[in-house]
Every structure is written in structure tokens, then in C-alpha cells.
Design a protein around this motif. Structure first.
Motif, PDB file in Angstrom:
ATOM      1  N   SER A 145     -15.927   8.577  10.315  1.00  0.00           N
ATOM      2  CA  SER A 145     -16.425   7.975   9.160  1.00  0.00           C
ATOM      3  C   SER A 145     -16.191   6.724   8.693  1.00  0.00           C
ATOM      4  O   SER A 145     -17.357   6.091   8.209  1.00  0.00           O
ATOM      5  CB  SER A 145     -15.813   9.289   7.727  1.00  0.00           C
ATOM      6  OG  SER A 145     -16.199  10.441   8.137  1.00  0.00           O
ATOM      7  N   LEU A 158     -22.113  11.421   1.446  1.00  0.00           N
ATOM      8  CA  LEU A 158     -21.697  12.229   2.309  1.00  0.00           C
ATOM      9  C   LEU A 158     -22.588  12.983   3.265  1.00  0.00           C
ATOM     10  O   LEU A 158     -22.575  12.836   4.340  1.00  0.00           O
ATOM     11  CB  LEU A 158     -20.161  12.803   1.879  1.00  0.00           C
ATOM     12  CG  LEU A 158     -19.531  13.619   2.630  1.00  0.00           C
ATOM     13  CD1 LEU A 158     -18.654  12.890   3.640  1.00  0.00           C
ATOM     14  CD2 LEU A 158     -18.566  14.282   2.194  1.00  0.00           C
ATOM     15  N   TRP A 205     -23.431  11.777   6.927  1.00  0.00           N
ATOM     16  CA  TRP A 205     -22.815  12.800   7.911  1.00  0.00           C
ATOM     17  C   TRP A 205     -24.083  13.292   8.738  1.00  0.00           C
ATOM     18  O   TRP A 205     -23.972  13.514   9.782  1.00  0.00           O
ATOM     19  CB  TRP A 205     -22.063  13.643   7.430  1.00  0.00           C
ATOM     20  CG  TRP A 205     -20.632  13.248   7.189  1.00  0.00           C
ATOM     21  CD1 TRP A 205     -20.279  11.972   6.927  1.00  0.00           C
ATOM     22  CD2 TRP A 205     -19.493  14.213   7.022  1.00  0.00           C
ATOM     23  NE1 TRP A 205     -18.901  12.148   6.691  1.00  0.00           N
ATOM     24  CE2 TRP A 205     -18.265  13.483   6.965  1.00  0.00           C
ATOM     25  CE3 TRP A 205     -19.314  15.612   7.059  1.00  0.00           C
ATOM     26  CZ2 TRP A 205     -17.126  13.977   6.653  1.00  0.00           C
ATOM     27  CZ3 TRP A 205     -18.068  16.200   7.152  1.00  0.00           C
ATOM     28  CH2 TRP A 205     -17.102  15.152   6.885  1.00  0.00           C
TER      29      TRP A 205
END
Length: 165
Positions: free
Chosen positions: A127, A93, A97
Motif C-alpha cells: 500500500s 482505499l 485497492w
């Protein structure tokens, strides 16, 4: 090699039989059997698991929420133990990101679709799409093991990434 199927929230809610979020359960289960028999690998993106948990916690009375949460946790624990045909995405993540989160500004500001002019793309959808793109690029780089990657969703917003037969 088998196709890789990224599960969207709408699919997981039906598989889990979450009350008020399971209107397409029969079709989803039938498609799940078809995809399983075709040898698909099923990946649950981390953001989808979080979103499913949120839907469960906001759905019904305390007893219903607990029963549904138990099914969800049981499914996730069996997934972690490789007892079900699912995997949790290999998606770091923070690293992922950081490379694309700034795109969210533009995506949130755009109209999602002509039918949804007052709604932008969700962070969950962005995502999932980025994970899809990452898997596609890894597979294209390895021509000997190239597989089809698709997002399985009931949402029209992600239909462009669906399975091509």
C-alpha cells in the motif's frame, strides 16, 4: 517545493515513543528535525496509522497501552486539525485497492528479500509503495511543481524508496 515524505510504521512508532518499538528514537527524532528544517511534508498513510494502532494494542500492560494510545490519538487529532507537520494520506482505499489489490497475490508469494526467504511483502508495504508510485506519477506530470517523494522507513524492505541526497 519541499520533498514529500511518506512515514512508515517503524518511524511513527519511534516518534510516538511506543515501548519496545522505539529502539531508534534518538536517530529518528534527529532525522525528523533535519527533514523538518529542510521543509519536508510528512504524510501518514492510512494503513500505517492502522498498523501503529495494532502495535499499541498488543504492547505492554493495560496502563501502558492506554498511555500510548492516548499519545497516538492526541497526535492524530492534532494532525487532523493541522496542528502538527503531518497529514493523513489522500488515499481513497476502496478505489486505490481495487486497481492493484490483485498484485498482492504475487507479492505475498515472492521472497521479500534474500535475507527473508520465508516472508513475502506485507499488504501495508504494498500500500505504501503504491501510494509512493501514485505521488511520483502526479509530480512527474507537473514539471513546474515536481518534488522528490520518498518513503522514510527503518525497514530494509523499503530502503530502495528512501530519500536520495
Amino acid at each position: 517545493m519541499a520533498d514529500i515524505c511518506l512515514l512508515d510504521t517503524s518511524i511513527l512508532l519511534n516518534i510516538l515513543d511506543v515501548p519496545n518499538r522505539n529502539n531508534d528514537r534518538d536517530k529518528v527524532i534527529a532525522d525528523f528535525i533535519t527533514y523538518s528544517e529542510a521543509g519536508c511534508s510528512f504524510i501518514i498513510p492510512f494503513v500505517v496509522a492502522v498498523e501503529v494502532g495494532n502495535h499499541i494494542s498488543q504492547n505492554g500492560d493495560g496502563t501502558t497501552r492506554r498511555q500510548t494510545a492516548k499519545r497516538f490519538v492526541d497526535m492524530m487529532q492534532k494532525t487532523f486539525n493541522s496542528e502538527l507537520p503531518f497529514e493523513i494520506s489522500d488515499f481513497e482505499l476502496r478505489v486505490e485497492w481495487q486497481t492493484w489489490i490483485a498484485e498482492f497475490i504475487e507479492k505475498a508469494g515472492q521472497n521479500k528479500t534474500p535475507a527473508k526467504p520465508n516472508e513475502g511483502m506485507s499488504l501495508t508495504d504494498l500500500s505504501i509503495i503504491k501510494e509512493y508510485e501514485s505521488l511520483q506519477s502526479k509530480n512527474k506530470a507537473n514539471r513546474n511543481k515536481h518534488v522528490n517523494v520518498f518513503i522514510w522507513s527503518l525497514d530494509s524492505d523499503l530502503e530502495a524508496y528512501g530519500r536520495v541526497y
